[in-house]
Motif scaffolding. Structure first.
Motif, PDB file in Angstrom:
ATOM      1  N   SER A  84      20.873  16.085  23.966  1.00  0.00           N
ATOM      2  CA  SER A  84      19.838  16.725  24.781  1.00  0.00           C
ATOM      3  C   SER A  84      18.722  17.334  23.952  1.00  0.00           C
ATOM      4  O   SER A  84      17.597  17.488  24.440  1.00  0.00           O
ATOM      5  CB  SER A  84      20.469  17.817  25.661  1.00  0.00           C
ATOM      6  N   ARG A  86      16.519  17.254  20.407  1.00  0.00           N
ATOM      7  CA  ARG A  86      16.141  16.412  19.273  1.00  0.00           C
ATOM      8  C   ARG A  86      16.384  17.111  17.946  1.00  0.00           C
ATOM      9  O   ARG A  86      16.853  16.500  16.978  1.00  0.00           O
ATOM     10  CB  ARG A  86      14.668  16.021  19.404  1.00  0.00           C
ATOM     11  N   ARG A 143      20.836  10.504  25.642  1.00  0.00           N
ATOM     12  CA  ARG A 143      19.482  10.156  25.181  1.00  0.00           C
ATOM     13  C   ARG A 143      18.827   9.108  26.079  1.00  0.00           C
ATOM     14  O   ARG A 143      17.599   9.070  26.194  1.00  0.00           O
ATOM     15  CB  ARG A 143      19.546   9.604  23.755  1.00  0.00           C
ATOM     16  N   ASP A 146      16.895   8.534  32.088  1.00  0.00           N
ATOM     17  CA  ASP A 146      15.510   8.212  32.446  1.00  0.00           C
ATOM     18  C   ASP A 146      14.649   9.471  32.439  1.00  0.00           C
ATOM     19  O   ASP A 146      14.947  10.456  33.134  1.00  0.00           O
ATOM     20  CB  ASP A 146      15.483   7.567  33.829  1.00  0.00           C
ATOM     21  N   SER A 147      13.582   9.448  31.646  1.00  0.00           N
ATOM     22  CA  SER A 147      12.692  10.609  31.552  1.00  0.00           C
ATOM     23  C   SER A 147      11.997  10.901  32.878  1.00  0.00           C
ATOM     24  O   SER A 147      11.706  12.065  33.193  1.00  0.00           O
ATOM     25  CB  SER A 147      11.652  10.384  30.450  1.00  0.00           C
ATOM     26  N   VAL A 148      11.731   9.859  33.663  1.00  0.00           N
ATOM     27  CA  VAL A 148      11.103  10.070  34.973  1.00  0.00           C
ATOM     28  C   VAL A 148      12.039  10.851  35.884  1.00  0.00           C
ATOM     29  O   VAL A 148      11.614  11.770  36.612  1.00  0.00           O
ATOM     30  CB  VAL A 148      10.729   8.714  35.612  1.00  0.00           C
ATOM     31  N   LEU A 150      14.345  12.905  34.882  1.00  0.00           N
ATOM     32  CA  LEU A 150      14.390  14.271  34.368  1.00  0.00           C
ATOM     33  C   LEU A 150      13.198  15.087  34.858  1.00  0.00           C
ATOM     34  O   LEU A 150      13.349  16.249  35.277  1.00  0.00           O
ATOM     35  CB  LEU A 150      14.427  14.249  32.834  1.00  0.00           C
ATOM     36  N   GLU A 151      12.026  14.492  34.809  1.00  0.00           N
ATOM     37  CA  GLU A 151      10.826  15.199  35.277  1.00  0.00           C
ATOM     38  C   GLU A 151      10.883  15.439  36.784  1.00  0.00           C
ATOM     39  O   GLU A 151      10.458  16.496  37.266  1.00  0.00           O
ATOM     40  CB  GLU A 151       9.580  14.391  34.909  1.00  0.00           C
ATOM     41  N   ARG A 154      13.165  18.313  37.404  1.00  0.00           N
ATOM     42  CA  ARG A 154      12.504  19.564  37.028  1.00  0.00           C
ATOM     43  C   ARG A 154      11.483  19.975  38.086  1.00  0.00           C
ATOM     44  O   ARG A 154      11.362  21.154  38.428  1.00  0.00           O
ATOM     45  CB  ARG A 154      11.828  19.410  35.667  1.00  0.00           C
TER      46      ARG A 154
END
Length: 258
Positions: A84, A86, A143, A146-148, A150-151, A154
């Protein structure tokens, strides 16, 4: 029904062929170290009685369960943290690569110095080998979230434990289970090795005792027990995996059909 029968055929076909080849290749063997399979199977029920299962197989299973569970908890927890963040990953990665390269059996004498020769030592040995595939697969699974997603989580205020449970761990769970599957086979190997070093019961201890007393057919029955144990644990693991990852397998099957 036809598909189920086909799967059953493929599941048992290779074992049946291997047993047949073993039976034919060993039949009539006069080599004391390579007894006929017929002799081994005749010896099996006399050796692995209910009392021996209780005194040798059950302790081995309990040690395996203890070490495997310890590795699973530690591997998933540390892998989630490392995957989670870096900076944490950058600091830990060189150390992890160094420790992963050390074969767990080499650590058995060292662990014996600190943990003695009891069950604690065997559990630590099993955990020290099982933790790496779980840890590394968890790191990669976290890692790869999916960043999308995660956003989006949030933006909707899904944070903390809810985000960890419903998004991060759920997304990483296929890879976590891949690590757990690899760790299971490693755990069985280390269970046997740790019992061969210092023990007064267990499957590994029993196999070595048979070998030292030149009870070769009895020794081969112990090897068969280990194979059957590994197979049964694999079946149980697969059932648990199918249940926990039912959503993942269903999604994958739907994607294949489309």
């Amino acid at each position: 029904m036809g598909r189920l029968l086909l799967k059953l055929f493929f599941a048992v076909a290779l074992p049946v062929v291997l047993v047949a080849v073993w039976w034919a290749a060993s039949d009539g063997s006069k080599d004391p170290f390579w007894p006929p399979l017929r002799t081994i199977l005749d010896t099996f029920p006399d050796v692995w009685t209910a009392d021996r299962l209780r005194t040798d197989v059950v302790p081995s299973l309990l040690r395996l369960l203890g070490g495997y569970a310890t590795a699973a908890v530690a591997g998933v927890a540390l892998g989630t943290v490392i995957g989670s963040y870096r900076r944490v990953r950058a600091v830990c990665e060189p150390v992890l690569e160094f420790l992963r390269a050390v074969p767990p059996p080499v650590l058995v004498p060292v662990i014996m110095l600190f943990a003695g020769i009891g069950d604690t030592m065997k559990i630590v040995v099993i955990a020290s080998g099982c933790v790496w595939p779980i840890l590394l697969n968890t790191v990669e699974g976290v890692r790869a979230v999916d960043s999308v997603m995660l956003e989006t989580a949030r933006s909707y205020g899904v944070t903390g434990a809810a985000r960890l449970r419903h998004l991060v761990l759920r997304s990483a769970s296929p890879q976590i289970f891949a690590g757990l599957r690899q760790a299971l086979s490693i755990g069985i190997i280390l269970m046997v090795i740790s019992e061969m070093f210092a023990a007064n019961n267990g499957i590994g201890f029993t196999v070595v005792q048979f070998q030292r007393s030149f009870a070769i057919p009895d020794m081969w029955t112990g090897i068969l027990v280990l194979g059957l144990l590994g197979f049964l644990l694999s079946v149980v693991f697969r059932l648990v995996e199918r249940r926990v990852l039912g959503w993942y397998h269903g999604l994958r099957d739907t994607t294949r059909r489309s």
